[in-house]
Write a protein that holds these residues in place. Sequence first.
Motif, PDB file in Angstrom:
ATOM      1  N   VAL A 105      13.471   6.504  12.871  1.00  0.00           N
ATOM      2  CA  VAL A 105      13.763   5.950  11.551  1.00  0.00           C
ATOM      3  C   VAL A 105      15.106   5.219  11.606  1.00  0.00           C
ATOM      4  CG1 VAL A 105      14.217   6.458   9.127  1.00  0.00           C
ATOM      5  CG2 VAL A 105      12.469   7.759  10.355  1.00  0.00           C
ATOM      6  N   ILE A 106      15.077   3.931  11.314  1.00  0.00           N
ATOM      7  CA  ILE A 106      16.317   3.150  11.342  1.00  0.00           C
ATOM      8  C   ILE A 106      16.865   2.891   9.944  1.00  0.00           C
ATOM      9  CG2 ILE A 106      15.792   2.043  13.542  1.00  0.00           C
ATOM     10  CD1 ILE A 106      14.925  -0.450  11.911  1.00  0.00           C
ATOM     11  N   ALA A 107      16.002   3.085   8.919  1.00  0.00           N
ATOM     12  CA  ALA A 107      16.459   2.837   7.541  1.00  0.00           C
ATOM     13  C   ALA A 107      15.458   3.459   6.571  1.00  0.00           C
ATOM     14  CB  ALA A 107      16.589   1.345   7.264  1.00  0.00           C
ATOM     15  N   THR A 108      15.966   3.896   5.449  1.00  0.00           N
ATOM     16  CA  THR A 108      15.129   4.293   4.319  1.00  0.00           C
ATOM     17  C   THR A 108      15.505   3.387   3.162  1.00  0.00           C
ATOM     18  OG1 THR A 108      14.976   6.590   5.072  1.00  0.00           O
ATOM     19  CG2 THR A 108      14.492   6.162   2.751  1.00  0.00           C
ATOM     20  N   GLY A 161       0.782  -1.227   0.000  1.00  0.00           N
ATOM     21  CA  GLY A 161       0.000   0.000   0.000  1.00  0.00           C
ATOM     22  C   GLY A 161       0.810   1.271   0.000  1.00  0.00           C
ATOM     23  N   ALA A 162       2.133   1.192   0.238  1.00  0.00           N
ATOM     24  CA  ALA A 162       2.968   2.389   0.166  1.00  0.00           C
ATOM     25  C   ALA A 162       3.092   2.816  -1.290  1.00  0.00           C
ATOM     26  CB  ALA A 162       4.337   2.120   0.775  1.00  0.00           C
ATOM     27  N   THR A 163       3.143   4.135  -1.519  1.00  0.00           N
ATOM     28  CA  THR A 163       3.108   4.632  -2.905  1.00  0.00           C
ATOM     29  C   THR A 163       4.377   5.334  -3.354  1.00  0.00           C
ATOM     30  OG1 THR A 163       2.070   6.690  -2.143  1.00  0.00           O
ATOM     31  CG2 THR A 163       0.602   4.895  -2.809  1.00  0.00           C
ATOM     32  N   SER A 164       5.266   5.668  -2.413  1.00  0.00           N
ATOM     33  CA  SER A 164       6.481   6.391  -2.799  1.00  0.00           C
ATOM     34  C   SER A 164       7.559   5.418  -3.270  1.00  0.00           C
ATOM     35  CB  SER A 164       7.003   7.220  -1.626  1.00  0.00           C
ATOM     36  OG  SER A 164       7.362   6.360  -0.554  1.00  0.00           O
ATOM     37  N   ALA A 165       8.601   5.983  -3.888  1.00  0.00           N
ATOM     38  CA  ALA A 165       9.700   5.144  -4.378  1.00  0.00           C
ATOM     39  C   ALA A 165      10.480   4.519  -3.223  1.00  0.00           C
ATOM     40  CB  ALA A 165      10.636   5.967  -5.257  1.00  0.00           C
ATOM     41  N   ASN A 166      10.552   5.242  -2.089  1.00  0.00           N
ATOM     42  CA  ASN A 166      11.283   4.752  -0.918  1.00  0.00           C
ATOM     43  C   ASN A 166      10.378   4.731   0.300  1.00  0.00           C
ATOM     44  OD1 ASN A 166      13.889   4.476  -2.210  1.00  0.00           O
ATOM     45  ND2 ASN A 166      14.009   6.717  -2.199  1.00  0.00           N
ATOM     46  N   THR A 167      10.766   3.914   1.263  1.00  0.00           N
ATOM     47  CA  THR A 167       9.970   3.745   2.481  1.00  0.00           C
ATOM     48  C   THR A 167      10.850   3.951   3.706  1.00  0.00           C
ATOM     49  OG1 THR A 167       8.626   2.083   1.339  1.00  0.00           O
ATOM     50  CG2 THR A 167       8.434   2.183   3.730  1.00  0.00           C
ATOM     51  N   ASP A 168      10.342   4.720   4.685  1.00  0.00           N
ATOM     52  CA  ASP A 168      11.030   4.886   5.962  1.00  0.00           C
ATOM     53  C   ASP A 168      10.618   3.761   6.900  1.00  0.00           C
ATOM     54  OD1 ASP A 168      12.282   7.248   5.178  1.00  0.00           O
ATOM     55  OD2 ASP A 168      10.662   8.520   5.936  1.00  0.00           O
ATOM     56  N   ILE A 169      11.611   3.099   7.512  1.00  0.00           N
ATOM     57  CA  ILE A 169      11.359   2.037   8.478  1.00  0.00           C
ATOM     58  C   ILE A 169      11.556   2.624   9.882  1.00  0.00           C
ATOM     59  CG2 ILE A 169      11.949  -0.298   9.228  1.00  0.00           C
ATOM     60  CD1 ILE A 169      11.020  -0.151   6.328  1.00  0.00           C
ATOM     61  N   TYR A 170      10.520   2.562  10.695  1.00  0.00           N
ATOM     62  CA  TYR A 170      10.591   3.061  12.074  1.00  0.00           C
ATOM     63  C   TYR A 170      10.654   1.896  13.051  1.00  0.00           C
ATOM     64  CZ  TYR A 170       9.180   7.844  10.739  1.00  0.00           C
ATOM     65  OH  TYR A 170       9.114   9.108  10.207  1.00  0.00           O
ATOM     66  N   ARG A 171      11.577   2.013  14.012  1.00  0.00           N
ATOM     67  CA  ARG A 171      11.596   1.097  15.162  1.00  0.00           C
ATOM     68  C   ARG A 171      11.587   1.950  16.422  1.00  0.00           C
ATOM     69  NH1 ARG A 171      16.876  -0.701  16.774  1.00  0.00           N
ATOM     70  NH2 ARG A 171      17.139  -1.815  14.793  1.00  0.00           N
ATOM     71  N   ARG A 220      10.812  -5.556  23.703  1.00  0.00           N
ATOM     72  CA  ARG A 220       9.801  -5.409  22.664  1.00  0.00           C
ATOM     73  C   ARG A 220      10.243  -4.320  21.699  1.00  0.00           C
ATOM     74  NH1 ARG A 220       4.695  -1.991  25.199  1.00  0.00           N
ATOM     75  NH2 ARG A 220       5.869  -0.062  25.553  1.00  0.00           N
ATOM     76  N   TYR A 221       9.827  -4.435  20.458  1.00  0.00           N
ATOM     77  CA  TYR A 221      10.120  -3.459  19.423  1.00  0.00           C
ATOM     78  C   TYR A 221       8.806  -3.078  18.738  1.00  0.00           C
ATOM     79  CZ  TYR A 221      14.688  -5.635  20.141  1.00  0.00           C
ATOM     80  OH  TYR A 221      15.829  -6.151  20.699  1.00  0.00           O
ATOM     81  N   VAL A 222       8.626  -1.786  18.505  1.00  0.00           N
ATOM     82  CA  VAL A 222       7.410  -1.300  17.859  1.00  0.00           C
ATOM     83  C   VAL A 222       7.788  -0.747  16.485  1.00  0.00           C
ATOM     84  CG1 VAL A 222       5.456   0.288  18.001  1.00  0.00           C
ATOM     85  CG2 VAL A 222       6.398  -0.741  20.093  1.00  0.00           C
ATOM     86  N   TYR A 223       7.145  -1.282  15.444  1.00  0.00           N
ATOM     87  CA  TYR A 223       7.490  -0.930  14.059  1.00  0.00           C
ATOM     88  C   TYR A 223       6.334  -0.230  13.353  1.00  0.00           C
ATOM     89  CZ  TYR A 223      11.530  -4.041  14.405  1.00  0.00           C
ATOM     90  OH  TYR A 223      12.711  -4.624  14.769  1.00  0.00           O
ATOM     91  N   LYS A 224       6.699   0.622  12.408  1.00  0.00           N
ATOM     92  CA  LYS A 224       5.765   1.123  11.404  1.00  0.00           C
ATOM     93  C   LYS A 224       6.588   1.493  10.179  1.00  0.00           C
ATOM     94  CE  LYS A 224       5.736   6.038  12.727  1.00  0.00           C
ATOM     95  NZ  LYS A 224       4.880   7.188  13.131  1.00  0.00           N
ATOM     96  N   VAL A 225       5.957   1.573   9.042  1.00  0.00           N
ATOM     97  CA  VAL A 225       6.616   2.028   7.821  1.00  0.00           C
ATOM     98  C   VAL A 225       5.798   3.176   7.243  1.00  0.00           C
ATOM     99  CG1 VAL A 225       7.613  -0.242   7.349  1.00  0.00           C
ATOM    100  CG2 VAL A 225       5.401   0.358   6.349  1.00  0.00           C
ATOM    101  N   CYS A 226       6.504   4.118   6.609  1.00  0.00           N
ATOM    102  CA  CYS A 226       5.850   5.294   6.038  1.00  0.00           C
ATOM    103  C   CYS A 226       6.421   5.570   4.646  1.00  0.00           C
ATOM    104  CB  CYS A 226       6.076   6.538   6.903  1.00  0.00           C
ATOM    105  SG  CYS A 226       5.564   6.375   8.625  1.00  0.00           S
ATOM    106  N   ASP A 227       5.602   6.147   3.791  1.00  0.00           N
ATOM    107  CA  ASP A 227       6.157   6.693   2.558  1.00  0.00           C
ATOM    108  C   ASP A 227       7.252   7.676   2.952  1.00  0.00           C
ATOM    109  OD1 ASP A 227       4.666   5.352   0.608  1.00  0.00           O
ATOM    110  OD2 ASP A 227       2.978   6.724   0.836  1.00  0.00           O
ATOM    111  N   ALA A 228       8.432   7.549   2.356  1.00  0.00           N
ATOM    112  CA  ALA A 228       9.611   8.306   2.782  1.00  0.00           C
ATOM    113  C   ALA A 228       9.314   9.800   2.867  1.00  0.00           C
ATOM    114  CB  ALA A 228      10.765   8.049   1.831  1.00  0.00           C
ATOM    115  N   GLY A 229       9.674  10.389   4.015  1.00  0.00           N
ATOM    116  CA  GLY A 229       9.545  11.815   4.207  1.00  0.00           C
ATOM    117  C   GLY A 229       8.134  12.305   4.442  1.00  0.00           C
TER     118      GLY A 229
END
Length: 242
Positions: A194-197, A180-190, A216-225
């Motif tokens: 942000v731990i990685a793009t 479902g992400a639409t951008s070319a890159n994705t931000d990975i949150y832990r 425990r680790y809590v994750y989400k991903v976002c369209d970069a920026g």
Amino acid sequence: MFAMVFLSPAESGDRRITTTTPKERAANVIRIVDQNGRPAPNGVPSATSQIFDVAVGQGGFVFVPNTLNISVGDTMRWTWASSGHSVTSGTPCTIDGQFCSPNDTNCEAGVLSNTGTVYEHTFAQAGAYSYFCVAHCGLGMTGVINVASATPTPTPSGVTLSAHGRRVQGRHTVDLSWNGATSANTDIYRDGVVIATVPNNGTYTDSIGVRGGNVRYVYKVCDAGTQNCSNQVTVRFGAPPL
């Protein structure tokens, strides 16, 4: 008149003496129980927070585990497995007075407590909190509590995330997958950082490198920026799954 006396086998002849060889005392392992004497699970969520346990002086001059990741509003519970230790906040070995056993008062005194002591502290602000034992700091008896900001439930978006935890040579590893992400890159949150793009290919493996502990680790991903983000997913090691 006469009387007949019958002796049972145990009463006649030499008495038998039964001896039991004492068993070797088991290692001193902390077992937390509730008010009914039942084992109290570690990290059980309440409506707003969780409790995380640390054993003080279990197996030496150590805190077990010595590093934990929690969220604002969570409570740390330290239980003494051996005597003559403290939980004192500060960068080793300097007291900063933010929190201390047994009751968050008179921290400069460096009060030492004995086996069975239980001390709790709830963290209200995000940050990295170092602490130590005033008696054994020089021997490396230190710990760190990483407190992440409480993140409100994100507004539903088109991005859906799933996560699976596993161990690779004993080290925490988490596999993420999303769509479902639409951008070319994705931000990975832990844990809110942000731990990685990475390229938006729908998968990412987070090789954390941590061993053991109740973490425990809590994750989400976002369209970069952007703030077009997925649902949050919690992955826990060392405790029953959510």
